[in-house]
Write an enzyme that holds these catalytic residues in place. Structure first.
Site, PDB file in Angstrom:
ATOM      1  N   PRO A   1       1.550  -4.044   2.705  1.00  0.00           N
ATOM      2  CA  PRO A   1       1.282  -2.409   2.673  1.00  0.00           C
ATOM      3  C   PRO A   1       0.104  -2.099   3.454  1.00  0.00           C
ATOM      4  O   PRO A   1      -0.676  -2.412   3.534  1.00  0.00           O
ATOM      5  CB  PRO A   1       0.915  -2.191   0.251  1.00  0.00           C
ATOM      6  CG  PRO A   1       0.115  -3.612   0.830  1.00  0.00           C
ATOM      7  CD  PRO A   1       1.017  -4.629   1.113  1.00  0.00           C
ATOM      8  N   HIS A   2       0.793  -0.228   3.628  1.00  0.00           N
ATOM      9  CA  HIS A   2      -0.995   0.152   4.455  1.00  0.00           C
ATOM     10  C   HIS A   2      -0.202   1.635   4.781  1.00  0.00           C
ATOM     11  O   HIS A   2       0.773   1.934   4.729  1.00  0.00           O
ATOM     12  CB  HIS A   2       0.105  -0.917   6.116  1.00  0.00           C
ATOM     13  CG  HIS A   2       1.902  -0.518   6.240  1.00  0.00           C
ATOM     14  ND1 HIS A   2       2.268  -1.305   6.500  1.00  0.00           N
ATOM     15  CD2 HIS A   2       1.814   0.428   7.233  1.00  0.00           C
ATOM     16  CE1 HIS A   2       3.672  -0.835   6.278  1.00  0.00           C
ATOM     17  NE2 HIS A   2       3.268  -0.332   7.371  1.00  0.00           N
TER      18      HIS A   2
END
Length: 154
Positions: A65-66
Protein backbone atom coordinates in the site's frame (compact mmCIF):
# COMPACT_ATOMS: atom_id res chain seq x y z
CA UNK A 1 17.96 5.12 -3.20
CA UNK A 2 18.27 2.56 -0.40
CA UNK A 3 15.69 0.99 1.87
CA UNK A 4 17.76 2.04 4.88
CA UNK A 5 16.98 5.66 3.94
CA UNK A 6 13.23 4.94 3.66
CA UNK A 7 12.65 2.66 6.63
CA UNK A 8 13.49 3.56 10.23
CA UNK A 9 13.91 0.72 12.76
CA UNK A 10 10.95 2.13 14.71
CA UNK A 11 8.70 1.70 11.67
CA UNK A 12 8.94 -2.10 11.67
CA UNK A 13 6.40 -4.09 13.68
CA UNK A 14 5.02 -7.58 14.11
CA UNK A 15 1.28 -7.75 14.69
CA UNK A 16 -0.41 -10.83 16.11
CA UNK A 17 -3.83 -10.18 14.62
CA UNK A 18 -5.37 -7.70 12.23
CA UNK A 19 -9.00 -8.36 11.39
CA UNK A 20 -9.55 -6.19 8.30
CA UNK A 21 -7.82 -4.10 5.67
CA UNK A 22 -9.29 -0.98 7.33
CA UNK A 23 -7.70 -1.98 10.65
CA UNK A 24 -4.42 -2.71 8.85
CA UNK A 25 -4.41 0.81 7.39
CA UNK A 26 -5.10 2.21 10.87
CA UNK A 27 -2.08 0.31 12.20
CA UNK A 28 0.08 1.57 9.31
CA UNK A 29 -1.07 5.15 9.98
CA UNK A 30 -0.36 4.85 13.70
CA UNK A 31 3.14 3.42 13.14
CA UNK A 32 3.87 6.17 10.57
CA UNK A 33 2.69 8.77 13.07
CA UNK A 34 4.95 7.38 15.80
CA UNK A 35 8.02 6.82 13.61
CA UNK A 36 7.84 9.88 11.34
CA UNK A 37 5.47 12.32 13.09
CA UNK A 38 2.93 12.04 10.28
CA UNK A 39 -0.72 12.81 10.91
CA UNK A 40 -2.16 9.30 11.36
CA UNK A 41 -5.62 10.09 9.98
CA UNK A 42 -4.15 11.82 6.90
CA UNK A 43 -1.91 8.78 6.31
CA UNK A 44 -4.85 6.37 6.74
CA UNK A 45 -7.05 8.43 4.39
CA UNK A 46 -4.25 8.49 1.81
CA UNK A 47 -3.88 4.71 1.92
CA UNK A 48 -7.63 4.17 1.62
CA UNK A 49 -7.90 6.67 -1.24
CA UNK A 50 -5.14 4.89 -3.18
CA UNK A 51 -6.62 1.46 -2.42
CA UNK A 52 -9.97 2.58 -3.87
CA UNK A 53 -8.21 2.78 -7.27
CA UNK A 54 -7.31 -0.91 -7.07
CA UNK A 55 -5.89 -3.35 -4.53
CA UNK A 56 -2.21 -3.12 -3.68
CA UNK A 57 -1.88 -6.81 -2.83
CA UNK A 58 0.74 -7.91 -5.35
CA UNK A 59 0.58 -11.65 -4.69
CA UNK A 60 2.58 -14.26 -2.77
CA UNK A 61 1.31 -12.89 0.56
CA UNK A 62 2.68 -9.39 -0.07
CA UNK A 63 0.93 -6.01 -0.06
CA UNK A 64 2.50 -2.68 -1.01
CA UNK A 65 0.00 0.00 0.00
CA UNK A 66 1.17 3.53 -0.67
CA UNK A 67 -0.03 7.11 -0.54
CA UNK A 68 1.06 10.59 -1.52
CA UNK A 69 0.59 13.10 1.28
CA UNK A 70 0.71 16.85 1.71
CA UNK A 71 3.21 18.25 4.22
CA UNK A 72 5.66 15.38 3.83
CA UNK A 73 9.24 16.28 2.90
CA UNK A 74 10.61 12.83 2.03
CA UNK A 75 9.54 9.29 1.21
CA UNK A 76 9.17 7.03 4.25
CA UNK A 77 8.18 3.41 4.78
CA UNK A 78 6.45 1.21 7.31
CA UNK A 79 6.81 -2.58 7.39
CA UNK A 80 4.39 -4.90 9.16
CA UNK A 81 4.67 -8.66 9.47
CA UNK A 82 1.30 -10.21 10.27
CA UNK A 83 1.39 -13.41 12.32
CA UNK A 84 -2.08 -14.28 11.03
CA UNK A 85 -2.46 -13.64 7.27
CA UNK A 86 -5.20 -11.21 6.26
CA UNK A 87 -7.62 -11.45 3.33
CA UNK A 88 -6.55 -8.47 1.22
CA UNK A 89 -8.15 -8.84 -2.26
CA UNK A 90 -4.71 -9.57 -3.71
CA UNK A 91 -4.22 -10.28 -7.40
CA UNK A 92 -3.65 -13.99 -6.62
CA UNK A 93 -6.45 -14.07 -4.01
CA UNK A 94 -3.95 -15.23 -1.35
CA UNK A 95 -4.01 -13.69 2.14
CA UNK A 96 -1.29 -11.19 3.01
CA UNK A 97 1.26 -11.47 5.83
CA UNK A 98 4.01 -9.06 4.66
CA UNK A 99 3.03 -5.41 4.25
CA UNK A 100 5.41 -2.65 3.17
CA UNK A 101 3.70 0.73 3.01
CA UNK A 102 5.21 3.84 1.46
CA UNK A 103 4.26 7.44 2.14
CA UNK A 104 5.56 10.04 -0.32
CA UNK A 105 5.22 13.80 -0.75
CA UNK A 106 2.39 14.82 -3.12
CA UNK A 107 4.89 16.17 -5.66
CA UNK A 108 7.50 13.37 -5.38
CA UNK A 109 6.83 12.18 -8.95
CA UNK A 110 9.49 9.80 -10.23
CA UNK A 111 11.12 9.39 -6.78
CA UNK A 112 7.90 7.82 -5.49
CA UNK A 113 7.96 5.36 -8.41
CA UNK A 114 11.65 4.56 -7.81
CA UNK A 115 10.95 3.88 -4.14
CA UNK A 116 8.00 1.66 -5.04
CA UNK A 117 10.15 -0.24 -7.55
CA UNK A 118 12.89 -0.72 -4.93
CA UNK A 119 10.42 -2.07 -2.38
CA UNK A 120 8.80 -4.27 -5.02
CA UNK A 121 12.16 -5.76 -6.08
CA UNK A 122 13.09 -6.43 -2.46
CA UNK A 123 9.75 -8.06 -1.67
CA UNK A 124 9.88 -10.20 -4.84
CA UNK A 125 13.04 -11.85 -3.54
CA UNK A 126 11.89 -15.25 -2.24
CA UNK A 127 14.91 -15.50 0.07
CA UNK A 128 14.10 -12.17 1.70
CA UNK A 129 10.46 -13.18 2.20
CA UNK A 130 11.47 -16.52 3.72
CA UNK A 131 13.74 -14.72 6.21
CA UNK A 132 11.02 -12.16 7.01
CA UNK A 133 8.48 -14.91 7.63
CA UNK A 134 10.83 -16.84 9.94
CA UNK A 135 11.61 -13.88 12.24
CA UNK A 136 9.47 -12.04 14.76
CA UNK A 137 12.05 -9.58 16.09
CA UNK A 138 11.45 -6.12 14.55
CA UNK A 139 15.20 -5.33 14.71
CA UNK A 140 16.00 -8.47 12.70
CA UNK A 141 13.22 -7.71 10.22
CA UNK A 142 14.65 -4.22 9.72
CA UNK A 143 18.13 -5.66 9.18
CA UNK A 144 16.83 -8.17 6.62
CA UNK A 145 15.01 -5.44 4.69
CA UNK A 146 17.84 -2.93 4.72
CA UNK A 147 20.84 -5.14 4.04
CA UNK A 148 22.52 -4.03 0.83
CA UNK A 149 21.76 -6.18 -2.17
CA UNK A 150 23.14 -6.15 -5.67
CA UNK A 151 20.89 -3.95 -7.82
CA UNK A 152 18.60 -5.73 -10.24
CA UNK A 153 16.56 -4.49 -13.15
CA UNK A 154 12.98 -3.59 -12.24
Amino acid sequence: MELSKLLMPGAVRVLSQVTSKKRLFQELGEVAAQAYALNASVAIDGLQERESLGPTGVGHGIALPHARLEDLDRIVGVFLRLEKPLDYDSVDRQPVDLVFALFAPKDSGVDHLKALALVSRTMRDAGVCTKLRSNTDPAKLHAILTETRAPQAA
